[in-house]
Design a protein around this motif. Structure first.
Motif, PDB file in Angstrom:
ATOM      1  N   UNK A 170       0.815  -1.209   0.000  1.00 59.72           N
ATOM      2  CA  UNK A 170       0.000   0.000   0.000  1.00 59.72           C
ATOM      3  C   UNK A 170       0.856   1.270   0.000  1.00 59.72           C
ATOM      4  N   UNK A 171       2.007   1.188   0.656  1.00 60.80           N
ATOM      5  CA  UNK A 171       2.886   2.358   0.678  1.00 60.80           C
ATOM      6  C   UNK A 171       3.427   2.726  -0.696  1.00 60.80           C
ATOM      7  N   UNK A 172       3.480   1.749  -1.582  1.00 61.30           N
ATOM      8  CA  UNK A 172       4.148   1.970  -2.866  1.00 61.30           C
ATOM      9  C   UNK A 172       3.205   2.099  -4.051  1.00 61.30           C
ATOM     10  N   UNK A 173       1.909   1.809  -3.843  1.00 61.15           N
ATOM     11  CA  UNK A 173       1.052   1.610  -4.998  1.00 61.15           C
ATOM     12  C   UNK A 173       0.860   2.817  -5.904  1.00 61.15           C
ATOM     13  N   UNK A 174       0.921   4.012  -5.357  1.00 62.50           N
ATOM     14  CA  UNK A 174       0.743   5.177  -6.235  1.00 62.50           C
ATOM     15  C   UNK A 174       2.057   5.902  -6.520  1.00 62.50           C
ATOM     16  N   UNK A 175       3.138   5.367  -6.057  1.00 60.65           N
ATOM     17  CA  UNK A 175       4.441   5.996  -6.314  1.00 60.65           C
ATOM     18  C   UNK A 175       5.038   5.511  -7.626  1.00 60.65           C
ATOM     19  N   UNK A 176       5.807   6.353  -8.266  1.00 55.54           N
ATOM     20  CA  UNK A 176       6.609   5.875  -9.388  1.00 55.54           C
ATOM     21  C   UNK A 176       7.759   5.048  -8.819  1.00 55.54           C
ATOM     22  N   UNK A 177       8.414   4.295  -9.669  1.00 55.58           N
ATOM     23  CA  UNK A 177       9.569   3.529  -9.193  1.00 55.58           C
ATOM     24  C   UNK A 177      10.641   4.463  -8.610  1.00 55.58           C
ATOM     25  N   UNK A 178      10.819   5.593  -9.252  1.00 54.83           N
ATOM     26  CA  UNK A 178      11.815   6.555  -8.773  1.00 54.83           C
ATOM     27  C   UNK A 178      11.443   7.048  -7.373  1.00 54.83           C
ATOM     28  N   UNK A 179      10.182   7.423  -7.215  1.00 55.99           N
ATOM     29  CA  UNK A 179       9.742   7.890  -5.892  1.00 55.99           C
ATOM     30  C   UNK A 179       9.917   6.797  -4.839  1.00 55.99           C
ATOM     31  N   UNK A 180       9.697   5.553  -5.245  1.00 56.02           N
ATOM     32  CA  UNK A 180       9.802   4.459  -4.269  1.00 56.02           C
ATOM     33  C   UNK A 180      11.232   4.290  -3.769  1.00 56.02           C
ATOM     34  N   UNK A 181      12.179   4.812  -4.542  1.00 60.29           N
ATOM     35  CA  UNK A 181      13.590   4.697  -4.150  1.00 60.29           C
ATOM     36  C   UNK A 181      14.060   5.928  -3.385  1.00 60.29           C
ATOM     37  N   UNK A 182      13.157   6.860  -3.156  1.00 57.70           N
ATOM     38  CA  UNK A 182      13.540   8.081  -2.461  1.00 57.70           C
ATOM     39  C   UNK A 182      12.422   8.488  -1.506  1.00 57.70           C
ATOM     40  N   UNK A 183      12.085   7.598  -0.601  1.00 53.62           N
ATOM     41  CA  UNK A 183      10.978   7.843   0.321  1.00 53.62           C
ATOM     42  C   UNK A 183      11.305   8.959   1.309  1.00 53.62           C
ATOM     43  N   UNK A 184      10.307   9.784   1.633  1.00 56.57           N
ATOM     44  CA  UNK A 184      10.492  10.724   2.737  1.00 56.57           C
ATOM     45  C   UNK A 184      10.791   9.926   4.020  1.00 56.57           C
ATOM     46  N   UNK A 185      11.558  10.539   4.905  1.00 58.33           N
ATOM     47  CA  UNK A 185      11.966   9.891   6.152  1.00 58.33           C
ATOM     48  C   UNK A 185      10.799   9.224   6.904  1.00 58.33           C
ATOM     49  N   UNK A 186       9.686   9.939   7.028  1.00 60.12           N
ATOM     50  CA  UNK A 186       8.559   9.395   7.811  1.00 60.12           C
ATOM     51  C   UNK A 186       7.981   8.141   7.158  1.00 60.12           C
TER      52      UNK A 186
END
Lengths: 118, 118, 118, 118
Positions: A45-61
């Motif tokens: 669920x944390x990753x479903x709307x993220x691009x692959x790039x965004x998934x590799x650069x998650x905000x700290x929280x």
């Protein structure tokens, strides 16, 4: 910072945790496999709307929340293996060997094709 | 029998395996979370028509297949954590602490109720 | 080409299929929820190494396999709802209403943020 | 009580809902397959510590929550099929035929064995 030094130690602590709460009755392999799958769904669920790039650069929280979901999956995995008398590290070693044979470097370089279609 | 002695060693071997095959391009956290969930679905499949009792007494051949599914989940979990810079053992230790607080022995003994409804 | 004209007809055919095979004994809601999740894991597997773009332009053969996975999910979903006495179309209508309230157009336009963080 | 009369109507309403919010950008088949799997994980969570018997006799409040999870799965399933140009009812009809051939009544009566092991 608390720490756990090995999967074997983790296994023991989870067994004690369940025993103290009289939770063995709920911890059939069937139920634990369900709990593991449910946790891996939460991870998803944390990753479903993220691009692959965004998934590799998650905000700290978010990364922090994801770390706890990863922990949940690991806890249920270790507990499930324990209830089945399976050593996860030994199974992993065996799988590494199988994968090395299924995915020879020269045939699988740069390709995500499943082994049975290589 | 081959063996792997720690999650840290497993992490290193998986990273090398992917690098040799130029698979980092596929291994975004998003994709690895999907692969992890897909493997946990395969694990589920072994148990879906079994009773809880049967799930605790698997025939040898099934247990062997289940061991390899457990390995698959562990491999993707370790690889995912690596790509996110998360230490799964440290996350597990943190989660154990949280669970101890969320599920005090006296309130949760013999009950499967979720902590927020205890 | 065979066809099914409504979820209600599908429900009836699945109930008959199970009854003829004496499968009601396996079709507890718990087991059906597992089968549904396992099938959704198989669906996932088709997409895990694809880019989002590739996922929107599947080769014919893959699209065909994916269609059958979608069917599997739908079949177990309808069967599960039946066993629970839930009407899936009515539940969907209710959920559409809730979503319209949780995601007002002006606040959610172009954003994938979950409603509780909007 | 609001209602939806067919999957085709549901498809149209979901497409409009997404278009109004400019959400097509998030709705790649890959992402929708993830959302579907995540929802089926939430469904699972309701059942993981219940016995099969308990799962067939849910308290009213739980059944209500489960109905909404079923709706979530259905919504993402219909949306995913739409993005792929797949007709879920036609796929279901095709799958029913395949299942009838894979599971002949005489061979599968009272047995949960997978077709390839019958």
């Amino acid at each position: 910072m608390p720490s756990v030094s090995s999967l074997e130690e983790l296994r023991g602590r989870l067994a004690a945790f369940a025993a103290e709460r009289d939770w063995q009755q709920f911890h059939s392999p069937k139920n634990l496999a369900m709990a593991l799958a449910a946790e891996s769904g939460e991870l998803l669920e944390h990753f479903q709307w993220l691009t692959e790039e965004q998934s590799a650069a998650l905000p700290e929280a978010t990364r922090d929340e994801v770390a706890l979901e990863i922990a949940d999956v690991l806890l249920f995995l270790v507990r499930l293996a324990d209830r089945l008398g399976i050593d996860p590290m030994q199974a992993a070693a065996r799988k590494l060997e199988l994968n090395a044979r299924k995915y020879p470097v020269d045939k699988s370089r740069g390709r995500s094709t499943k082994y049975d279609r290589l």
